[in-house]
Write a protein that holds these residues in place. Structure first.
Motif, PDB file in Angstrom:
ATOM      1  N   THR A 280      -7.880   0.747   8.102  1.00 21.56           N
ATOM      2  CA  THR A 280      -6.522   1.469   8.495  1.00 21.56           C
ATOM      3  C   THR A 280      -6.292   2.371   7.301  1.00 21.56           C
ATOM      4  O   THR A 280      -5.986   1.756   6.061  1.00 21.56           O
ATOM      5  CB  THR A 280      -5.649   0.684   8.636  1.00 21.56           C
ATOM      6  OG1 THR A 280      -5.745   0.004  10.073  1.00 21.56           O
ATOM      7  CG2 THR A 280      -4.404   1.178   9.090  1.00 21.56           C
ATOM      8  N   TRP A 283      -0.679   4.874   3.494  1.00 21.19           N
ATOM      9  CA  TRP A 283       0.282   5.896   3.688  1.00 21.19           C
ATOM     10  C   TRP A 283       1.031   5.856   2.703  1.00 21.19           C
ATOM     11  O   TRP A 283       1.744   5.051   2.067  1.00 21.19           O
ATOM     12  CB  TRP A 283       1.079   5.384   5.069  1.00 21.19           C
ATOM     13  CG  TRP A 283       1.892   6.668   5.406  1.00 21.19           C
ATOM     14  CD1 TRP A 283       3.334   6.972   4.982  1.00 21.19           C
ATOM     15  CD2 TRP A 283       1.685   7.595   6.518  1.00 21.19           C
ATOM     16  NE1 TRP A 283       3.588   8.089   5.649  1.00 21.19           N
ATOM     17  CE2 TRP A 283       2.795   8.402   6.645  1.00 21.19           C
ATOM     18  CE3 TRP A 283       0.650   7.703   7.357  1.00 21.19           C
ATOM     19  CZ2 TRP A 283       2.850   9.503   7.710  1.00 21.19           C
ATOM     20  CZ3 TRP A 283       0.411   8.811   8.361  1.00 21.19           C
ATOM     21  CH2 TRP A 283       1.637   9.738   8.390  1.00 21.19           C
ATOM     22  N   PRO A 289      -0.894  10.115   5.002  1.00 19.18           N
ATOM     23  CA  PRO A 289      -2.221   9.216   4.727  1.00 19.18           C
ATOM     24  C   PRO A 289      -3.133   9.631   3.806  1.00 19.18           C
ATOM     25  O   PRO A 289      -3.377  10.716   3.747  1.00 19.18           O
ATOM     26  CB  PRO A 289      -2.951   9.242   6.402  1.00 19.18           C
ATOM     27  CG  PRO A 289      -2.352  10.773   6.756  1.00 19.18           C
ATOM     28  CD  PRO A 289      -1.280  11.094   6.444  1.00 19.18           C
ATOM     29  N   ASP A 317       4.549  -2.307  18.250  1.00 17.95           N
ATOM     30  CA  ASP A 317       4.537  -0.815  17.638  1.00 17.95           C
ATOM     31  C   ASP A 317       4.575  -0.706  16.323  1.00 17.95           C
ATOM     32  O   ASP A 317       4.579   0.467  15.806  1.00 17.95           O
ATOM     33  CB  ASP A 317       5.653  -0.148  18.637  1.00 17.95           C
ATOM     34  CG  ASP A 317       7.014  -0.841  17.882  1.00 17.95           C
ATOM     35  OD1 ASP A 317       6.907  -1.707  17.024  1.00 17.95           O
ATOM     36  OD2 ASP A 317       8.012  -0.694  18.634  1.00 17.95           O
ATOM     37  N   HIS A 318       4.332  -1.572  15.641  1.00 10.34           N
ATOM     38  CA  HIS A 318       4.213  -1.597  13.999  1.00 10.34           C
ATOM     39  C   HIS A 318       5.709  -1.059  13.588  1.00 10.34           C
ATOM     40  O   HIS A 318       5.247  -0.292  12.399  1.00 10.34           O
ATOM     41  CB  HIS A 318       2.838  -0.987  13.551  1.00 10.34           C
ATOM     42  CG  HIS A 318       1.722  -1.585  14.346  1.00 10.34           C
ATOM     43  ND1 HIS A 318       1.500  -2.971  13.852  1.00 10.34           N
ATOM     44  CD2 HIS A 318       1.017  -1.120  15.065  1.00 10.34           C
ATOM     45  CE1 HIS A 318       0.255  -3.138  14.314  1.00 10.34           C
ATOM     46  NE2 HIS A 318      -0.021  -2.255  15.348  1.00 10.34           N
ATOM     47  N   GLN A 319       6.711  -1.282  14.082  1.00 10.07           N
ATOM     48  CA  GLN A 319       7.914  -0.494  13.420  1.00 10.07           C
ATOM     49  C   GLN A 319       8.592  -1.400  12.538  1.00 10.07           C
ATOM     50  O   GLN A 319       8.303  -2.829  12.704  1.00 10.07           O
ATOM     51  CB  GLN A 319       9.151  -0.354  14.539  1.00 10.07           C
ATOM     52  CG  GLN A 319       8.749   0.910  15.335  1.00 10.07           C
ATOM     53  CD  GLN A 319      10.059   1.211  16.199  1.00 10.07           C
ATOM     54  OE1 GLN A 319      11.063   0.796  16.011  1.00 10.07           O
ATOM     55  NE2 GLN A 319       9.932   2.193  17.077  1.00 10.07           N
ATOM     56  N   ASP A 343      10.271   7.865   6.339  1.00 13.56           N
ATOM     57  CA  ASP A 343       9.285   8.537   5.563  1.00 13.56           C
ATOM     58  C   ASP A 343       9.723   9.951   5.308  1.00 13.56           C
ATOM     59  O   ASP A 343       9.762  10.334   4.030  1.00 13.56           O
ATOM     60  CB  ASP A 343       8.084   8.815   6.547  1.00 13.56           C
ATOM     61  CG  ASP A 343       6.860   9.247   5.823  1.00 13.56           C
ATOM     62  OD1 ASP A 343       6.538   8.885   4.847  1.00 13.56           O
ATOM     63  OD2 ASP A 343       6.101  10.188   6.431  1.00 13.56           O
ATOM     64  N   GLY A 414       8.580   5.988  14.317  1.00 13.60           N
ATOM     65  CA  GLY A 414       6.999   5.627  14.373  1.00 13.60           C
ATOM     66  C   GLY A 414       6.832   4.523  13.728  1.00 13.60           C
ATOM     67  O   GLY A 414       7.885   3.627  13.122  1.00 13.60           O
ATOM     68  N   PRO A 415       5.600   3.972  13.772  1.00 13.75           N
ATOM     69  CA  PRO A 415       5.136   2.811  12.906  1.00 13.75           C
ATOM     70  C   PRO A 415       5.224   3.178  11.493  1.00 13.75           C
ATOM     71  O   PRO A 415       5.175   4.263  11.207  1.00 13.75           O
ATOM     72  CB  PRO A 415       3.606   2.705  13.349  1.00 13.75           C
ATOM     73  CG  PRO A 415       3.402   3.863  13.953  1.00 13.75           C
ATOM     74  CD  PRO A 415       4.587   4.710  14.354  1.00 13.75           C
ATOM     75  N   GLU A 418       0.610   4.429  10.186  1.00 18.41           N
ATOM     76  CA  GLU A 418      -0.113   5.075  11.286  1.00 18.41           C
ATOM     77  C   GLU A 418      -1.260   4.540  11.289  1.00 18.41           C
ATOM     78  O   GLU A 418      -2.030   4.453  10.139  1.00 18.41           O
ATOM     79  CB  GLU A 418      -0.038   6.557  11.190  1.00 18.41           C
ATOM     80  CG  GLU A 418       1.425   7.289  11.245  1.00 18.41           C
ATOM     81  CD  GLU A 418       2.004   7.267  12.527  1.00 18.41           C
ATOM     82  OE1 GLU A 418       1.438   6.882  13.785  1.00 18.41           O
ATOM     83  OE2 GLU A 418       3.196   7.349  12.913  1.00 18.41           O
ATOM     84  N   GLY A 419      -2.094   4.690  12.489  1.00 18.67           N
ATOM     85  CA  GLY A 419      -3.514   4.557  12.486  1.00 18.67           C
ATOM     86  C   GLY A 419      -4.099   3.179  12.580  1.00 18.67           C
ATOM     87  O   GLY A 419      -5.256   2.918  12.778  1.00 18.67           O
TER      88      GLY A 419
END
Length: 458
Positions: A280, A283, A289, A317-319, A343, A414-415, A418-419
């Motif tokens: 993964t 970030w 990324p 959702d990886h938040q 972010d 978002g998470p 990402e990815g």
């Protein structure tokens, strides 16, 4: 306010142009169609600019009727326009200036846009060069440029307009250059593949001198034949451009190793990536990324003063929901969490760096200093939020912005990383999380990720 006659007529012309877009079978017909679509897009931009100018006039008229002081009329309208166009507040400001000047002072430029002789980018280039002039001088430049737009790129067109502007107001041109010099600065803009653009706004003489010096010294390195990259163990030779870039970094940082940058950054990684062979991407908060291997190489840099901190995210959702803290300073830890979560500026369409942690519900209205009531915003968006008619509603998962016209724009959180591939494992048994400092309940089944805070001394 009803659409003006000119605006309605132009809309009718645009519709007629669309009706002319017949199917294309040959290469020449496809090129003709592309050119006609270009004309339609430019004409639609002219219509939109006219509507924006009319919106500004109507807003000022309505606020005057409500007794709003003249200095405060139209506050926040540029940001509202940016949201309506799916752009940042900064771009909304530029577009409102374009619309106002085309409508008030520059009919020939506006007509060239409506006819497809220029596009929005080139119309903006013209307006940028006359924005400091008095209205009568703007109109004179517009008259001088009438019929002379076609075939010019933005830079060439801007140069021609600037020459007229500086001739018409020589004292103003000197003052404008002094203002521009006072705005010198250095900025960083993310690029793809772990790179970034460092932009220095300096005087032309200094910029030319910097480039000439780097070019001369890179030529010397190339001519010496000693072009091996000192940071590459394979000894691969460097190109002229690579040598110039390395010289730039060395002279700014006083270092021979470009990787050893004196800075503090937060790099988010999964535990599998940090300690194993996970793929993964990492970030960089505020930038984006980078490949996992590159992130681990940064962390392994012997010149880095690096500390690790665990963060916890929801498996679904990886938040971000929590972070480990070994400090009793809760505000600092909360700020770190908000920056990791958001972010960049949380306002829809705005990618500016986070400058301020905002109370969504203001403190004077009883808003708490909490995870649920926090948003990471740029300085401009935080000020815009305070204008009359603007409201923010937020949860950790979503921010909704309502403008004075009642329109709403939303941005989902978002998470934090990402990815990450979908987690198909069964959720682990519930377990307590270590020393979490949050004003909200945390998920006992949260998954672990890591932030590496790098402090690399010069």
């Amino acid at each position: 306010m009803a659409v003006s006659v000119s605006g309605a007529a132009r809309m009718a012309e645009v519709r007629a142009m669309l009706d002319m877009l017949d199917p294309a079978d040959t290469e020449a017909q496809l090129i003709d169609r592309i050119r006609r679509v270009k004309d339609v897009m430019a004409a639609m931009t002219a219509v939109q600019a006219e509507d924006a100018a009319e919106l500004e006039a109507l807003r000022h008229e309505n606020e005057k009727a409500r007794g709003v002081p003249k200095a405060r009329r139209g506050n926040g309208l540029a940001a509202e326009l940016g949201l309506a166009r799916g752009q940042s507040p900064a771009r909304g400001t530029k577009y409102l200036t374009l619309a106002r000047m085309l409508e008030d002072d520059m009919p020939h430029t506006k007509n060239a846009l409506a006819l497809g002789q220029i596009n929005e980018e080139r119309a903006q280039a013209v307006v940028n060069e006359v924005s400091w002039l008095a209205p009568e001088h703007r109109s004179e430049v517009d008259e001088l440029m009438a019929g002379k737009f076609e075939g010019l790129g933005p830079r060439k067109l801007a140069g021609k307009v600037r020459a007229h502007a500086e001739r018409l107001d020589r004292q103003g041109a000197v003052a404008r250059n002094e203002i521009a010099h006072s705005e010198r600065r250095v900025t960083v803009r993310p690029a793809a593949y772990g790179m970034a653009y460092v932009t220095a706004l300096v005087s032309t003489q200094q910029a030319v001198g910097i480039l000439a010096t780097l070019t001369r010294d890179a030529n010397s390195v190339i001519n010496s034949g000693e072009t091996a990259d000192p940071t590459d163990p394979t000894g691969q030779p460097r190109t002229h451009g690579q040598v110039m870039a390395d010289l730039f970094v060395q002279r700014v940082n006083g270092q021979t190793a470009p990787q050893a940058v004196p800075a503090e950054v937060q790099v988010v990684m999964t535990d599998d990536t940090l300690f194993g062979d996970g793929d993964t991407p990492a970030w960089i908060t505020g930038h984006g990324p980078i490949p996992a291997e590159l992130a681990k190489r940064w962390i392994a840099n012997p010149q880095a003063d690096m500390s690790l901190r665990r963060i916890f995210t929801r498996p679904k959702d990886h938040q971000l929901v929590a972070t480990e803290s070994r400090s009793r300073s809760f505000p600092a830890n909360l700020r770190r969490m908000v920056v990791l979560r958001d972010d960049v500026c949380r306002t829809p369409f705005c990618d500016a760096p986070i400058k301020e942690i905002d109370h969504v519900v203001p403190v004077h209205e009883g808003g708490p200093t909490s995870w649920e009531n926090a948003s990471g915003l740029c300085a401009a968006c935080n000020k815009i939020k305070e204008h009359t008619g603007w409201t923010h509603q937020a949860t950790p998962e979503r921010l909704s912005v309502t403008t004075p016209t009642g329109h709403q724009y939303a941005k989902d959180t978002g998470p934090v990383l990402e990815g990450i591939p979908p987690d198909k494992r069964q959720p682990p048994d519930k377990r307590p999380l270590p020393e979490l400092r949050l004003s909200t309940d945390c998920y006992a089944t949260a998954t672990t990720q890591w932030t590496a805070v790098l402090r690399i001394a010069a």
